[in-house]
Design a protein around this motif. Sequence first.
Motif, PDB file in Angstrom:
ATOM      1  N   PHE A 128       1.037  -1.283   0.097  1.00 15.96           N
ATOM      2  CA  PHE A 128       0.047   0.082   0.051  1.00 15.96           C
ATOM      3  C   PHE A 128       0.981   1.355   0.032  1.00 15.96           C
ATOM      4  O   PHE A 128       2.037   1.306   0.108  1.00 15.96           O
ATOM      5  CB  PHE A 128      -0.987   0.014   1.426  1.00 15.96           C
ATOM      6  N   GLY A 129       0.201   2.366  -0.039  1.00 17.74           N
ATOM      7  CA  GLY A 129       0.892   3.842  -0.441  1.00 17.74           C
ATOM      8  C   GLY A 129       2.178   3.943   0.827  1.00 17.74           C
ATOM      9  O   GLY A 129       3.174   4.551   0.393  1.00 17.74           O
ATOM     10  N   ALA A 130       1.868   3.440   1.910  1.00 16.12           N
ATOM     11  CA  ALA A 130       3.045   3.812   3.038  1.00 16.12           C
ATOM     12  C   ALA A 130       4.061   2.975   3.187  1.00 16.12           C
ATOM     13  O   ALA A 130       4.627   2.873   4.193  1.00 16.12           O
ATOM     14  CB  ALA A 130       2.120   4.053   4.342  1.00 16.12           C
ATOM     15  N   ARG A 131       4.087   1.989   2.125  1.00 19.21           N
ATOM     16  CA  ARG A 131       5.027   0.867   2.359  1.00 19.21           C
ATOM     17  C   ARG A 131       6.623   1.409   2.499  1.00 19.21           C
ATOM     18  O   ARG A 131       7.476   0.553   2.992  1.00 19.21           O
ATOM     19  CB  ARG A 131       5.090  -0.104   1.067  1.00 19.21           C
ATOM     20  N   GLY A 132       6.847   2.551   2.291  1.00 16.77           N
ATOM     21  CA  GLY A 132       8.281   3.150   2.322  1.00 16.77           C
ATOM     22  C   GLY A 132       8.571   3.459   3.855  1.00 16.77           C
ATOM     23  O   GLY A 132       9.705   3.648   4.241  1.00 16.77           O
ATOM     24  N   SER A 133       7.547   3.451   4.716  1.00 13.85           N
ATOM     25  CA  SER A 133       7.886   3.854   5.929  1.00 13.85           C
ATOM     26  C   SER A 133       6.964   2.732   7.124  1.00 13.85           C
ATOM     27  O   SER A 133       7.612   2.355   8.087  1.00 13.85           O
ATOM     28  CB  SER A 133       7.186   5.060   6.209  1.00 13.85           C
ATOM     29  N   ALA A 134       5.902   2.267   6.734  1.00 15.93           N
ATOM     30  CA  ALA A 134       5.199   1.118   7.433  1.00 15.93           C
ATOM     31  C   ALA A 134       6.382   0.073   7.661  1.00 15.93           C
ATOM     32  O   ALA A 134       7.030  -0.494   6.974  1.00 15.93           O
ATOM     33  CB  ALA A 134       4.122   0.745   6.842  1.00 15.93           C
ATOM     34  N   THR A 135       6.077  -0.561   8.895  1.00 13.76           N
ATOM     35  CA  THR A 135       6.981  -1.557   9.263  1.00 13.76           C
ATOM     36  C   THR A 135       6.199  -2.786   9.543  1.00 13.76           C
ATOM     37  O   THR A 135       5.082  -2.953   9.610  1.00 13.76           O
ATOM     38  CB  THR A 135       7.694  -1.496  10.752  1.00 13.76           C
ATOM     39  N   ILE A 136       6.794  -4.162   9.617  1.00 19.23           N
ATOM     40  CA  ILE A 136       6.322  -5.286   9.786  1.00 19.23           C
ATOM     41  C   ILE A 136       5.546  -5.233  11.041  1.00 19.23           C
ATOM     42  O   ILE A 136       4.270  -5.892  11.233  1.00 19.23           O
ATOM     43  CB  ILE A 136       7.324  -6.304   9.646  1.00 19.23           C
ATOM     44  N   GLY A 137       6.027  -4.880  12.045  1.00 24.09           N
ATOM     45  CA  GLY A 137       5.366  -4.886  13.355  1.00 24.09           C
ATOM     46  C   GLY A 137       3.824  -3.791  13.489  1.00 24.09           C
ATOM     47  O   GLY A 137       3.028  -4.568  13.828  1.00 24.09           O
ATOM     48  N   GLY A 138       4.215  -2.819  12.751  1.00 24.11           N
ATOM     49  CA  GLY A 138       2.783  -2.191  12.388  1.00 24.11           C
ATOM     50  C   GLY A 138       1.866  -2.785  11.673  1.00 24.11           C
ATOM     51  O   GLY A 138       0.826  -2.556  11.869  1.00 24.11           O
ATOM     52  N   VAL A 139       2.319  -3.390  10.455  1.00 21.87           N
ATOM     53  CA  VAL A 139       1.402  -4.023   9.522  1.00 21.87           C
ATOM     54  C   VAL A 139       0.608  -5.130  10.294  1.00 21.87           C
ATOM     55  O   VAL A 139      -0.536  -5.416  10.208  1.00 21.87           O
ATOM     56  CB  VAL A 139       1.937  -4.207   8.309  1.00 21.87           C
ATOM     57  N   LEU A 140       1.365  -5.706  11.152  1.00 22.08           N
ATOM     58  CA  LEU A 140       0.784  -7.011  11.967  1.00 22.08           C
ATOM     59  C   LEU A 140      -0.134  -6.482  13.035  1.00 22.08           C
ATOM     60  O   LEU A 140      -1.075  -7.035  13.217  1.00 22.08           O
ATOM     61  CB  LEU A 140       2.071  -7.830  12.376  1.00 22.08           C
ATOM     62  N   GLY A 141       0.400  -5.161  13.709  1.00 26.34           N
ATOM     63  CA  GLY A 141      -0.227  -5.028  14.658  1.00 26.34           C
ATOM     64  C   GLY A 141      -1.743  -4.217  14.310  1.00 26.34           C
ATOM     65  O   GLY A 141      -2.649  -4.434  14.910  1.00 26.34           O
ATOM     66  N   THR A 142      -1.780  -3.745  12.909  1.00 26.63           N
ATOM     67  CA  THR A 142      -3.282  -3.461  12.493  1.00 26.63           C
ATOM     68  C   THR A 142      -3.825  -4.328  11.449  1.00 26.63           C
ATOM     69  O   THR A 142      -4.951  -4.113  10.909  1.00 26.63           O
ATOM     70  CB  THR A 142      -3.011  -2.010  11.758  1.00 26.63           C
ATOM     71  N   ASN A 143      -3.172  -5.496  11.301  1.00 21.68           N
ATOM     72  CA  ASN A 143      -3.587  -6.578  10.184  1.00 21.68           C
ATOM     73  C   ASN A 143      -4.044  -5.692   9.031  1.00 21.68           C
ATOM     74  O   ASN A 143      -5.053  -5.707   8.451  1.00 21.68           O
ATOM     75  CB  ASN A 143      -4.966  -7.165  10.819  1.00 21.68           C
ATOM     76  N   ALA A 144      -3.053  -5.230   8.426  1.00 24.45           N
ATOM     77  CA  ALA A 144      -3.274  -4.095   7.429  1.00 24.45           C
ATOM     78  C   ALA A 144      -3.645  -4.977   6.184  1.00 24.45           C
ATOM     79  O   ALA A 144      -3.435  -6.336   5.964  1.00 24.45           O
ATOM     80  CB  ALA A 144      -1.839  -3.667   7.005  1.00 24.45           C
ATOM     81  N   GLY A 145      -4.496  -4.234   5.188  1.00 21.34           N
ATOM     82  CA  GLY A 145      -5.024  -5.029   3.975  1.00 21.34           C
ATOM     83  C   GLY A 145      -4.090  -4.648   2.576  1.00 21.34           C
ATOM     84  O   GLY A 145      -3.429  -5.058   2.230  1.00 21.34           O
ATOM     85  N   GLY A 146      -4.878  -3.360   2.234  1.00 20.29           N
ATOM     86  CA  GLY A 146      -3.793  -2.875   0.943  1.00 20.29           C
ATOM     87  C   GLY A 146      -4.585  -3.381  -0.518  1.00 20.29           C
ATOM     88  O   GLY A 146      -6.074  -3.732  -0.345  1.00 20.29           O
ATOM     89  N   SER A 147      -3.684  -3.352  -1.515  1.00 18.56           N
ATOM     90  CA  SER A 147      -4.634  -3.409  -2.729  1.00 18.56           C
ATOM     91  C   SER A 147      -4.536  -4.772  -3.198  1.00 18.56           C
ATOM     92  O   SER A 147      -5.114  -5.051  -4.290  1.00 18.56           O
ATOM     93  CB  SER A 147      -4.074  -2.378  -3.704  1.00 18.56           C
ATOM     94  N   ASN A 148      -4.020  -5.797  -2.695  1.00 17.48           N
ATOM     95  CA  ASN A 148      -4.185  -7.280  -3.154  1.00 17.48           C
ATOM     96  C   ASN A 148      -4.736  -8.163  -2.729  1.00 17.48           C
ATOM     97  O   ASN A 148      -4.261  -9.283  -2.567  1.00 17.48           O
ATOM     98  CB  ASN A 148      -2.551  -7.404  -3.926  1.00 17.48           C
ATOM     99  N   VAL A 149      -5.590  -7.737  -1.661  1.00 23.31           N
ATOM    100  CA  VAL A 149      -5.914  -8.693  -0.761  1.00 23.31           C
ATOM    101  C   VAL A 149      -6.920  -9.825  -1.472  1.00 23.31           C
ATOM    102  O   VAL A 149      -6.823 -10.993  -0.934  1.00 23.31           O
ATOM    103  CB  VAL A 149      -6.930  -7.888   0.498  1.00 23.31           C
ATOM    104  N   LEU A 150      -7.334  -9.406  -2.538  1.00 23.92           N
ATOM    105  CA  LEU A 150      -8.316 -10.497  -3.170  1.00 23.92           C
ATOM    106  C   LEU A 150      -7.466 -11.565  -3.604  1.00 23.92           C
ATOM    107  O   LEU A 150      -8.072 -12.866  -3.904  1.00 23.92           O
ATOM    108  CB  LEU A 150      -9.298  -9.832  -4.269  1.00 23.92           C
ATOM    109  N   ARG A 151      -6.330 -11.288  -4.127  1.00 25.83           N
ATOM    110  CA  ARG A 151      -5.292 -12.389  -4.326  1.00 25.83           C
ATOM    111  C   ARG A 151      -4.732 -13.140  -3.313  1.00 25.83           C
ATOM    112  O   ARG A 151      -4.561 -14.254  -3.181  1.00 25.83           O
ATOM    113  CB  ARG A 151      -4.369 -11.785  -5.323  1.00 25.83           C
ATOM    114  N   TYR A 152      -4.119 -12.352  -2.518  1.00 28.06           N
ATOM    115  CA  TYR A 152      -3.182 -12.963  -1.341  1.00 28.06           C
ATOM    116  C   TYR A 152      -3.587 -13.025   0.221  1.00 28.06           C
ATOM    117  O   TYR A 152      -3.178 -13.463   1.081  1.00 28.06           O
ATOM    118  CB  TYR A 152      -1.941 -12.239  -1.291  1.00 28.06           C
ATOM    119  N   GLY A 153      -4.887 -12.137   0.451  1.00 28.21           N
ATOM    120  CA  GLY A 153      -5.459 -11.891   1.677  1.00 28.21           C
ATOM    121  C   GLY A 153      -4.806 -10.997   2.620  1.00 28.21           C
ATOM    122  O   GLY A 153      -4.031 -10.043   2.160  1.00 28.21           O
ATOM    123  N   ASN A 154      -5.549 -10.637   3.802  1.00 25.85           N
ATOM    124  CA  ASN A 154      -5.089  -9.458   4.608  1.00 25.85           C
ATOM    125  C   ASN A 154      -3.411 -10.203   5.395  1.00 25.85           C
ATOM    126  O   ASN A 154      -2.917 -11.313   5.129  1.00 25.85           O
ATOM    127  CB  ASN A 154      -5.716  -9.650   5.879  1.00 25.85           C
TER     128      ASN A 154
END
Length: 468
Positions: A128-154
Motif C-alpha cells: 500500500f502507499g505507505a510501504r516506504g515507512s510502514a514496518t512489519i510490526g505495524g502492519v501486523l499490529g493493524t492487520n493491514a490490507g492494501g490493494s491485493n487482498v483479493l489475491r493474497y489475503g490480509n
Amino acid sequence: MTILQELTALIGEKNVVVGADLERYSIDWMKQYPSQPLVAVRPANTQELSAVVKLANRHNVAVVPMGGNTGLTGATHAQGAIVISTERFNKVREIRKTARIAIVEAGVILSNLHNVVEEQDLLFPLTFGARGSATIGGVLGTNAGGSNVLRYGNTRDLVLGIEVVLPTGEIMDLMSELHKDNSGYNLKHLLIGAEGTLGIISAAVLKLSPKPKAYATAMVAVSNLDDALKVLNKLQEATGRSVEAFEYMPRSYIEAHIAHFPSARGPFDEMYDVNIMVELGTTIDALAQTDAQGKVGLVNQFEAILADFFEEGIVLDAVVAQNQAQRTQMWERREAAAELSFNFPNIINNDVALPLDRVAEFLERAGQELGQVDPDFRTFVVSHLGDGNIHYVVSASKKDPVLKNAIMEKIEDIVLELGGSFSAEHGIGLSKLSSMDRRKDAVALDVMRRIKAALDPNNIMNPGKVLP
Ligand SMILES: Cc1cc2nc3c(=O)[nH]c(=O)nc-3n(C[C@H](O)[C@H](O)[C@H](O)COP(=O)(O)OP(=O)(O)OC[C@H]3O[C@@H](n4cnc5c(N)ncnc54)[C@H](O)[C@@H]3O)c2cc1C
C-alpha cells in the motif's frame, strides 16, 4: 534512580530520546492526534525490549509500540507514555526459498522486505502507499490490507509465526514455520490486529509467494458498479484468478487528482463516472514472454478479454499500460489518495467493508442520507473494490464534534444494515472508539476486555486504544 535513568542504564543514553528530539514520535501521519510522550526508547533486540517493558510495568507507566507511525487511527498517541520504537530491530534474518518463508524483525520496513525477497524471485505481497515507512510490526499490529487482498489475503493470511513481548515483559515464542498447527488457542491471531494493546510483536515468520513474472495493468471505464463486478468475476474465470488489484476511482477522484497535480491527466480522453484500475499478474512463463512485436503474452490476453467485454457492452473504455512507466503512473494516481484527502476540510475517515454486491447500494444510500445530517457535506471516495473495502471520506461543512459523530453514526447505520463493518483495514485506534462502543456486539466487547485484563493487569500496553 528515576525511570529515565533506569532506561538509560538498560539501553544506553543515545537510545533514550527526550526533549525536542521527541517531536517525530509526538504526532501521527494524519496530524490529528498530537501528544507529549514522556520519552521514546529504541531497544536493539527482544531482550532489551523485554527489559524495558518489565521496567514500565513495575513503574506502572504506559508504553506505546511504534513502527513507522503511518497508522491512520491515532493508535500511536502516547500522552505521558514511553514510546517503544522498533526502528533498531530491523533485520531480515533469513529467507528460506524452498520453504517460501521470511524470518524478520518487527522494525523491518515493508518496502525493504519487498526488495530483499524480490532479489530471490519471491514476493511478500502486502502493499500500500505507505510501504516506504510502514514496518512489519505495524502492519501486523493493524492487520493491514492494501490493494491485493483479493489475491493474497490480509496480513493475517501472510503470517505463520510471531514472537511477542507481553505487557509483563515475558517473551512468548510463537515463531512457528508451520502451515498446520492446531495446538490450542490461536494466540498469533489474537495478537495480530490488536494494535499493540496486548503485546509488542518483536519478530515474525512470513509466508512468501512466487513473484509474478509479468503484470498487465489497465484503467477500465464501466457504466456502474454492477458492471464492474461482472468484469471482475469474468476476469477471474478467464485468467484462473490472477486479478491482483481491482481499485475503484469515481469521477470525483479523477477530478481531484487532476486538480492537485498540474501535470496529471485523466486516464481517458473522456471523463467517466466509474473508473477501475485492474492489475493481472502471472507466474506462467508462456504468458510472461514477449511476442514478435515486443508485447507481453499476458497483456495480449488481457486486451483480448477487454475487447470481448467491449463487444458485450460491459466496458465503455480501456487503456492498457504498455510499459512499466505507464503502469507506475496508474499506481501513482491510485496511491495519491491519502495525500489528496488533505485538500478537503474537516475530513472524517470512514474505512468500511461491505459485501461486494452491496457496495453500490451503500454509496447510493450514503450519498442521499448524509444530506439529512449535513446538507453541505462533500465526499472523497476511493475503494479496494475487489475486496469490498471503501474509503469513504466525508468532508463536513464545519468542524464540529457533534456533527462528526452524527455523520459517523449515519454511515454505521447504513453499513450495518447492509451487512458490513465500520472498520475494514485501518483498525480502531482512537478514531473508531465511539463506533466500537455503539456497534460492536456487547458480549464480544466484554470478552475483549477480559482478555485485555488477563494479559495486561496494570493496563500499561497502549491503553485507551481499541477498547472503549
Ligand atoms: C499513505 C498511506 C496509505 C495507507 N494505505 C493503507 C492500505 O491500503 N491498507 C491498510 O490496511 N492500511 C493502509 N494504511 C495504514 C496502515 O495501517 C499503516 O500504514 C500500517 O499498517 C502501519 O504500519 P506502521 O509501522 O507505520 O505502524 P504504526 O503507525 O507505528 O502503528 C500502528 C499500530 O500498530 C501498533 N504497533 C506498531 N508496532 C507494533 C509492534 N511491533 N507490535 C505490536 N503492535 C505494534 C501501534 O501501537 C499502533 O497501534 C495507509 C497509511 C498511509 C499513511
